[in-house]
Design a protein around this motif. Structure first.
Motif, PDB file in Angstrom:
ATOM      1  N   TRP A 100      91.088 196.138  23.131  1.00  0.00           N
ATOM      2  CA  TRP A 100      92.563 194.950  23.009  1.00  0.00           C
ATOM      3  C   TRP A 100      93.374 195.500  22.073  1.00  0.00           C
ATOM      4  O   TRP A 100      94.849 195.917  23.058  1.00  0.00           O
ATOM      5  N   LEU A 101      93.416 197.189  22.602  1.00  0.00           N
ATOM      6  CA  LEU A 101      94.699 198.728  22.184  1.00  0.00           C
ATOM      7  C   LEU A 101      95.198 198.479  23.248  1.00  0.00           C
ATOM      8  O   LEU A 101      96.526 199.123  23.364  1.00  0.00           O
ATOM      9  N   ALA A 102      94.832 198.673  24.189  1.00  0.00           N
ATOM     10  CA  ALA A 102      95.242 198.759  25.818  1.00  0.00           C
ATOM     11  C   ALA A 102      96.594 197.961  26.489  1.00  0.00           C
ATOM     12  O   ALA A 102      96.909 196.388  25.704  1.00  0.00           O
ATOM     13  N   GLU A 103      97.130 198.008  26.839  1.00  0.00           N
ATOM     14  CA  GLU A 103      98.618 197.175  27.483  1.00  0.00           C
ATOM     15  C   GLU A 103      97.998 196.320  28.305  1.00  0.00           C
ATOM     16  O   GLU A 103      97.258 196.141  28.746  1.00  0.00           O
ATOM     17  N   PRO A 104      98.854 194.701  28.518  1.00  0.00           N
ATOM     18  CA  PRO A 104     100.537 195.116  28.014  1.00  0.00           C
ATOM     19  C   PRO A 104     100.415 195.191  26.056  1.00  0.00           C
ATOM     20  O   PRO A 104      99.388 194.259  25.947  1.00  0.00           O
ATOM     21  N   MET A 105     101.300 195.069  25.578  1.00  0.00           N
ATOM     22  CA  MET A 105     101.539 194.752  23.890  1.00  0.00           C
ATOM     23  C   MET A 105     100.831 193.298  23.825  1.00  0.00           C
ATOM     24  O   MET A 105     102.475 192.961  24.411  1.00  0.00           O
ATOM     25  N   PRO A 106     100.800 192.389  23.262  1.00  0.00           N
ATOM     26  CA  PRO A 106     100.607 191.266  22.571  1.00  0.00           C
ATOM     27  C   PRO A 106     102.113 191.043  22.008  1.00  0.00           C
ATOM     28  O   PRO A 106     102.926 192.004  21.330  1.00  0.00           O
ATOM     29  N   LEU A 129      95.943 193.658  14.729  1.00  0.00           N
ATOM     30  CA  LEU A 129      96.012 192.087  15.222  1.00  0.00           C
ATOM     31  C   LEU A 129      96.433 191.809  16.849  1.00  0.00           C
ATOM     32  O   LEU A 129      96.153 190.425  16.926  1.00  0.00           O
ATOM     33  N   ARG A 130      96.643 192.740  17.043  1.00  0.00           N
ATOM     34  CA  ARG A 130      96.794 193.016  18.701  1.00  0.00           C
ATOM     35  C   ARG A 130      95.454 191.689  18.998  1.00  0.00           C
ATOM     36  O   ARG A 130      95.611 191.362  20.238  1.00  0.00           O
ATOM     37  N   ARG A 131      94.611 192.200  18.416  1.00  0.00           N
ATOM     38  CA  ARG A 131      93.058 191.300  18.560  1.00  0.00           C
ATOM     39  C   ARG A 131      93.093 189.638  19.306  1.00  0.00           C
ATOM     40  O   ARG A 131      92.386 189.123  20.127  1.00  0.00           O
ATOM     41  N   ASP A 132      93.914 189.321  18.715  1.00  0.00           N
ATOM     42  CA  ASP A 132      94.200 187.877  18.460  1.00  0.00           C
ATOM     43  C   ASP A 132      95.017 187.239  19.073  1.00  0.00           C
ATOM     44  O   ASP A 132      95.935 186.372  18.623  1.00  0.00           O
ATOM     45  N   GLY A 133      96.587 188.465  20.183  1.00  0.00           N
ATOM     46  CA  GLY A 133      97.693 188.271  20.428  1.00  0.00           C
ATOM     47  C   GLY A 133      98.267 188.468  19.907  1.00  0.00           C
ATOM     48  O   GLY A 133      99.875 187.591  20.679  1.00  0.00           O
ATOM     49  N   PHE A 134      99.048 188.817  18.803  1.00  0.00           N
ATOM     50  CA  PHE A 134      99.826 188.900  18.034  1.00  0.00           C
ATOM     51  C   PHE A 134     100.327 190.434  18.128  1.00  0.00           C
ATOM     52  O   PHE A 134      99.450 191.328  18.331  1.00  0.00           O
TER      53      PHE A 134
END
Length: 170
Positions: free
Chosen positions: A7-13, A156-161
């Protein structure tokens, strides 16, 4: 190669957290750390000072000698920024906040001080200095009730934020 945290990979949510959840994350960070860097502006330019702090809600507070450079700077220009961060062991653990606002210096007799002082854990500092814990200190208290907070947490990126979230006082 497999990624530990894909989930750290691009694209950034780019999602924004609901205000209540964001405030909870910020309070968690503030209450789980005890050191910050206070940035003030003085006659010789910027001053960044590490200080031990305590929090109450989203407010951050610390004691300071009345004639210290940070208190002199706050007296001349109360606008400050405070940086708080958790230890970093990798991008997934990146978590911190920048708090912005006007600091208030509360003298020992200031009635506003009471509401904050109850959350100030002065006993351990007293014990470190060899002072009796039966007598609370009468130190000057500096309080920042932020008007704006920039909160960063890559988890937070894990959850789409978005990793960077923005809070403003209502």
């Amino acid at each position: 190669m497999p990624l530990t945290n894909p989930w750290l990979a691009e694209p950034m949510p780019a999602g924004r957290m609901p205000r209540e959840r964001l405030e909870e994350r910020i309070r968690n960070l503030l209450s789980s750390q005890n050191m910050c860097v206070l940035a003030t502006a003085g006659p010789d330019g910027p001053l960044a000072t590490p200080v031990r702090y305590y929090s109450l809600g989203l407010a951050v507070m610390f004691t300071a000698a009345p004639r210290s450079p940070k208190v002199r700077n706050i007296a001349a220009d109360p606008r400050v920024s405070i940086g708080i961060f958790a230890p970093l062991v990798g991008l997934a653990s990146s978590r911190g906040a920048q708090l912005f606002g006007s600091a208030r210096v509360l003298a020992p007799a200031d009635p506003e001080r009471v509401a904050y002082w109850e959350a100030f854990r002065w006993e351990s500092e007293h014990a470190e200095r060899g002072r009796p814990v039966s007598e609370p200190p009468r130190d000057t208290l500096v309080v920042l009730d932020p008007v704006r907070i920039v909160y960063t947490e890559h988890w937070l990126r894990r959850d789409g934020f978005a990793a960077r979230q923005f809070w403003r006082r209502a």
